[in-house]
Every structure is written in structure tokens, then in C-alpha cells.
Design an enzyme around this catalytic site. Structure first.
Site: not given
Length: 671
Positions: A408, A32, A115, A81
Site C-alpha cells: 500500500c 426590449d 438532451k 434518471s
């Protein structure tokens, strides 16, 4: 003695070679420190001779200044997709479907890949030089992340080798190795910065920085897995062949890509990768399995937004056990009441989970769930937390029954559950604060009325302060009233008022979509607008008439009819029109009186057009008496296929429907 130009060329060539060895071949030849020395030498020369800097120089990976916002890039070929399978039985069923669709008992080989759990990107090279990069976005339009992608050392700024296409769009995944993720979080903890929950979030956050200098500091990497646009060149006729060619040109490809000769070999690959998963050094959530032959891929085609020739075989999601503290009930935009488990916080797949959806009353009954139970939590697809099962053997004595509300929890209106539906709904409509908030957020959203600057927090405050009860109230807001909201100064308030004024001029299709009618998405709204032309005609339509619209069945027709039959909804629409919401008057067309090859025909557009936009093409077709539908059916008369036409073209051919290309469409439009 070498000229400066020669020195620069040699340094750039040497650095690109070592980047290729390091990132693509995983076989570095120099330390490096030596790479850093060469880079310093190049940078010093370019500093002295800035006129000789080239865009593809290794020094040009880091952008100079932050962006104010991301611009948009429209994908010339949609980024689709993949469908998912989660067990061997489902994969074998997929394998059988593929075999059944192919003729002559053709042998199928499979290209299997990891994946990756990162961010899908599209990178465009022109004559081998990187010119743009974009996120997947919604599959049609993504964000322009070119400056940030240029900072990723694994991605070559210039391809090398022979026979590089004039235009080549490479698709792949940007991700963050585990070691880099841990270092980012370690640095963040030390400096008091943001700590990421998992490598995927860190990769996405790093790539979507407005300042590319920040992205450059993040150790992102990249593997390519496919191609979008291809012009002025050729590629091998197999998926694996294409990946190997990419590697020759300097693009990084995973060394785990494997060709499998049978379904049994695919399953063996899956289990081997699953076994090796903890030692890979980066996150994956399954394997991707693709038919290797491009000819077979073309024969198989597409369905909806996914190819028939590929599937993602997901690994079992990671699971943990915890306790249910309580069950609360949330009310959505359409009044759907969803039970949510409040959990003892627990880390699942690297994320702290404290809530999990219970979906509906049937799911609670299926689980046999009680408040206080010990449960197994799974992040389905490693994303959405859900309760898998109750640990009955460890049920505490003091658990309590979950009681589904009959009224509700927000507005107190009756809760109803239609026979045959799993979802219970609040009947309060626009008097319900929860529905009001969500309805208004939908109304102002980008694809609806597109009110710039009207975010969720502003809507929340407007409803809570009772400044707004219906969408029409939005257009009555003043800068003075908005200035009283949290973090809203006079200038910001005036900008919102201006945006509301601008939003009054819309289209009939956008207006219909903004109303939030159940089951009416953008495509259906566009179909209704094109078919009926005016609001008056749509309001008066019967359920039978509504079903004449392409892609509208009995369920959608009933929702639309019932919406306009409700007096409160008609009142809101009248108020909106009174506040100045408007759209261009339709061009009244009698197909029988039009001398046009499209008159009276149901036409479907597919693929991308090069000479005009899809919207312009639709408008011209409607002017000439056509009905433009969103999908192919037996009622379709004509399909116009542009570039990269997918499943619609395949279905048209299957049904024997006439197909023409863009050139023929333009000729007929001109006639």
C-alpha cells in the site's frame, strides 16, 4: 378613467403576453426598450400601492433577501434518471427490447428531444400559479430553489389558457446559453470573480445561489420535457401532445422536439442534431428518445431507477491528446487501489483536465500504457476524464513501465487481488491512513451517523494529527482538542461536540450502513436490521442465514459474515457501544403468534403514500409480523402500491403476485 387595479391587471397581462412571445414562441413583437418601459410603469404603480402586489406579478421574480441555507423538498413522484446508449447498435438493441415487450406488434412512434446540459428541476403549479421549485437532488429529495426559479423570465409565474390542472408539476432543464456564459466569465475576469469552466457549472452555480438577486442577474433559461404530479385535470395521451399543451399554457418547449415514425427516423434526427450542435447556441450532450404513447409507456414500465420507454443517446465525448507525466495510486475507503494518470493539463470539452482514472491493473495492461506516453483523453459523458488509447506511433523513447504496487502506498501493508476481481486492495484496514479517512467520512455522512458540521477537511486534520484512529475515537473528542484545528473556533468546536453527542442516538439500520461493510448500502442495511433485529443476532449469523434476508445473495452475505468475523471490527463496534452509541430496542415478534393478515409475509412497498410515510408503514408492517423487502422477487407475497408505482408494480403483475393499494393496506392495518 381606469382604476389602479385595472391598470395593474392590464400591465401584468401585457407583460406576461410579451414574455410568452419572447421566451416560448421566440417571436417578440416589441423592442426590449418597450418591454422595459412597461415593466418600469408596473413597478412604479406597485411601489405606490404595495397592498395591490400579487405573488405572480412579473415584478416579483427577484427575491428580497438571501437565504441562510436551502431547505429540502421531497418529490411526490421520484425524478428518475435515464439509461444511456452511445452508438447506433446499442440504440437499435434498445428499440428491439421495446418492440419485444409490447404486445400485438403495436406500432411505436418516438418523441425525440435535445438532451440539454444543464440542471434538472421540478416546478409545481397550483391552480396555474407557481408555488414551488426543486432540484432533482437524489431523485427522491431535492433542494428548494423556488425563489431562484422565480427570477428566470422563461418560466411563467402563472400559466394562461384553459383547462389548467389544479396541481401540475412540470419538469425540465435550466441551462445557460453560450453567449450568457461567455458574458458571465468576461465580467468575472474583469472584476476578479469566479470563472466557470463550462455553461453547466455556471447554470448550476447560478441556480444554487442563496441570494436570488444574484440568480436574477444570470441569463438562465428553461425548456420543459415532462410531468410529475398531475391532479384535478387531464393531459393528452401522448408525450408530444403534452409538450404542445404545455406550450399553449405558456411553458417554453424546445422547437427541436420531433416525432419520429421509426428507428431509422430517430437515427436521422440524432445525426442532424449532432451536425447542428455547434450552432445551437447552448450545450447539449445528446438526444433523448421517448416512446410517444403514454399507454405504451405504462405497459413498458420501469427498471431500477430508469424507465424502459426512454433512453438518452449520447454524442461521442470530446477528445484531446496529451502526455502522461506519471501514474500515482490512490487508496479508497474499502482499500481499493486505483491508478490515476497525472497529465500535461489540457482543455477537454471546456474543462482543464490534469488527471484521469486508469481504473485498475487490467486497464493499464489493456491500454499498453507507459509513463511518458502520448494518449487520447475523453470526458466520458462529457464529465469523467478517462484515457481512451495510447498513440503508439508517437511513443517517446524514454517511456517507463507502470509498476503496480505490491504494498500500500499509504501504510505499507500488503496489497492483495482476489481471483476473479479486477480491483487490488490494501489489507491494512483501519491502520491505513487513507482507508481511515474515507471510512470516517462515510461514518459521519448524512445518511450514516449524520454528524452535522463534521466535514471532510475536519476528518483529514483529525487523522493527520492522529487524534482519531477509529470511529469510536470521534466520540472521545473534546471542544478543546477540536479548537486546535484549522478554522475551528471554540463555538464551532462545541457545535461539533454537540452534534457527535446527538448522533449517538441512531437506528440499527443507519449504524450498519455507517460501518462501511462492502456492498452494504442503505437498503441492504435496512433489510438486515429488520430481519435480525439485534446486533448480536446479526454477528452470529451464518452465510446461509444471511442469504434468507430479501435481496442478500452469496456475495453480500460473505462480505457481511467476513466483516463480523474480523476481531478488529468487533473491537471497534464494542468501543462505539461503550461510548454510548445506541438505538431503540427491537420489538420481538413471533409471526406465528400474531393474528394479522401480514404475519409471516414478505411485503414490498412501491410508489408514494399519502396517509403515512414509507418508514411508518414499514414499521407498522414489521410490528404485525411482515418482512419488508426492497425489491420484488418470486419470494414476495404481497406488493402495496401507492401513487406513481413503477417497475416493482410491473414486476409483481408479471409474476402474478397479489397487489393492494394504500386504502386496502390501511384497512388491513386497522383490522
Amino acid at each position: 378613467m381606469e382604476s389602479i387595479e385595472q391598470q395593474l391587471t392590464e400591465l401584468r397581462t401585457t407583460l406576461r403576453h410579451h414574455e410568452y412571445l419572447y421566451h416560448v414562441m421566440d417571436a417578440p413583437e416589441i423592442p426590449d426598450a418597450e418591454y422595459d418601459r412597461l415593466m418600469r410603469e408596473l413597478r412604479e404603480l406597485e411601489t405606490k400601492h404595495p397592498e395591490l402586489i400579487t405573488p405572480d406579478s412579473p415584478t416579483q421574480r427577484v427575491g428580497a433577501a438571501p437565504l441562510a441555507a436551502f431547505s429540502q423538498i421531497r418529490h411526490e413522484v421520484p425524478m428518475l434518471s435515464l439509461d444511456n446508449v452511445f452508438d447506433e447498435e446499442s440504440f437499435l438493441a434498445f428499440n428491439k427490447r421495446v418492440q419485444d415487450r409490447l404486445k400485438n406488434n403495436e406500432k411505436v412512434t418516438w418523441c425525440c428531444e435535445l438532451k440539454l446540459d444543464g440542471l434538472a428541476v421540478s416546478i409545481l403549479y397550483e391552480n396555474g400559479v407557481l408555488v414551488s421549485a426543486a432540484t432533482r437532488g437524489d431523485g427522491t429529495t431535492g433542494e428548494d430553489i423556488t425563489s431562484n426559479v422565480r427570477t428566470i423570465r422563461a418560466i411563467p409565474l402563472k400559466l394562461h389558457g384553459e383547462n389548467i390542472p389544479a396541481r401540475l408539476e412540470v419538469r425540465g432543464e435550466v441551462f445557460l446559453p453560450q453567449a450568457g456564459f461567455e458574458k458571465i466569465n468576461e465580467d468575472a475576469r474583469r472584476t476578479g470573480g469566479k470563472v466557470f469552466a463550462n455553461p453547466r457549472n455556471a447554470a448550476a452555480g447560478s441556480l444554487r445561489q442563496l441570494d436570488p438577486r444574484i440568480t436574477a442577474k444570470r441569463p438562465l433559461t428553461f425548456f420543459c420535457y415532462g410531468v410529475g404530479v398531475l391532479e384535478g385535470g387531464e393531459l393528452p395521451d401522448t408525450h408530444l401532445g403534452r409538450l404542445l399543451q404545455f406550450k399553449k399554457w405558456g411553458l417554453p418547449v424546445s422547437d427541436r422536439v420531433t416525432l419520429c415514425e421509426s428507428a431509422e427516423e430517430v437515427l436521422a434526427f440524432y445525426h442532424k442534431v449532432e451536425e447542428d450542435r455547434p450552432t445551437l447556441g447552448f450545450d447539449i450532450d445528446g438526444v433523448v428518445i421517448k416512446v410517444n404513447s403514454l399507454a405504451q409507456q405504462e405497459q413498458l414500465g420501469f427498471v431500477a431507477r430508469a424507465p424502459r420507454w426512454a433512453v438518452a443517446f449520447k454524442f461521442p465525448a470530446q477528445e484531446q491528446m496529451t502526455f502522461v507525466r506519471d501514474v500515482e495510486f490512490q487508496v479508497g475507503r474499502t482499500g481499493a487501489i486505483t491508478p490515476v494518470a497525472r497529465l500535461e493539463p489540457v482543455h477537454v470539452a471546456g474543462v482543464l483536465v490534469s488527471n484521469a482514472t486508469l481504473h485498475n491493473a487490467d486497464e493499464i495492461e489493456r491500454l499498453g500504457l507507459r509513463i511518458g506516453d502520448k494518449v487520447v483523453i475523453r470526458r466520458a459523458g462529457d464529465v469523467i476524464p478517462q484515457v481512451v488509447n495510447v498513440v503508439l506511433s508517437e511513443r517517446p523513447e524514454d517511456t517507463r513501465e507502470v509498476v503496480f504496487p505490491t504494498h500500500c502506498p499509504v501504510c505499507g501493508s500488503d496489497v492483495e487481488r482476489v481471483e476473479g476481481e479486477a480491483v487490488a486492495r490494501c489489507t491494512g484496514g483501519l491502520i491505513c491512513g487513507a482507508q481511515r479517512k474515507e471510512s470516517l467520512k462515510h461514518f459521519v455522512s448524512r445518511r450514516a451517523m449524520d454528524v452535522d458540521g463534521m466535514g471532510d477537511k475536519i476528518i483529514d486534520q483529525l487523522v493527520e494529527k492522529e487524534y482519531v484512529h477509529t470511529p469510536a475515537d470521534l466520540f472521545k473528542l473534546t471542544a478543546g482538542k477540536l479548537t486546535g484545528l484549522e478554522r475551528m473556533g471554540p463555538k464551532s468546536a462545541q457545535n461539533v461536540v454537540n452534534a457527535l453527542e446527538k448522533a449517538k442516538e441512531t437506528t440499527f439500520a443507519r449504524f450498519l450502513y455507517a460501518l462501511g461493510i462492502r456492498e452494504v448500502g442503505e437498503a441492504t442495511a435496512a433489510g438486515l436490521a429488520a430481519y435480525f433485529g439485534t446486533l448480536e443476532a446479526l454477528e452470529a449469523a451464518s452465510i446461509e442465514e444471511l442469504q434468507k434476508v430479501p435481496d442478500v445473495g452469496i456475495v453480500v452475505a460473505s462480505h457481511v459474515h467476513n466483516f463480523f468475523a474480523e476481531e478488529s471490527n468487533r473491537n471497534v463496534i464494542s468501543e462505539l457501544l461503550a461510548e454510548g452509541v445506541h438505538w431503540p430496542a427491537p420489538i420481538v415478534i413471533n409471526a406465528e403468534e400474531i393474528d394479522s393478515p401480514f404475519a409471516g409475509k414478505t411485503v414490498v412497498l412501491t410508489g408514494s403514500l399519502s396517509q403515512m410515510s414509507r418508514d411508518d408503514a414499514k414499521a407498522r408492517l414489521v410490528e404485525l409480523g411482515a418482512k419488508v423487502a426492497g425489491s420484488v422477487s418470486k419470494k414476495t407475497d404481497l406488493v402495496i402500491a401507492g401513487e406513481a408505482a413503477g417497475s416493482k408494480l410491473a414486476k409483481a403483475q408479471e409474476l402474478g403476485i397479489e397487489v393492494i393499494d394504500e386504502a386496502e393496506m390501511l384497512r388491513l392495518l386497522g383490522s
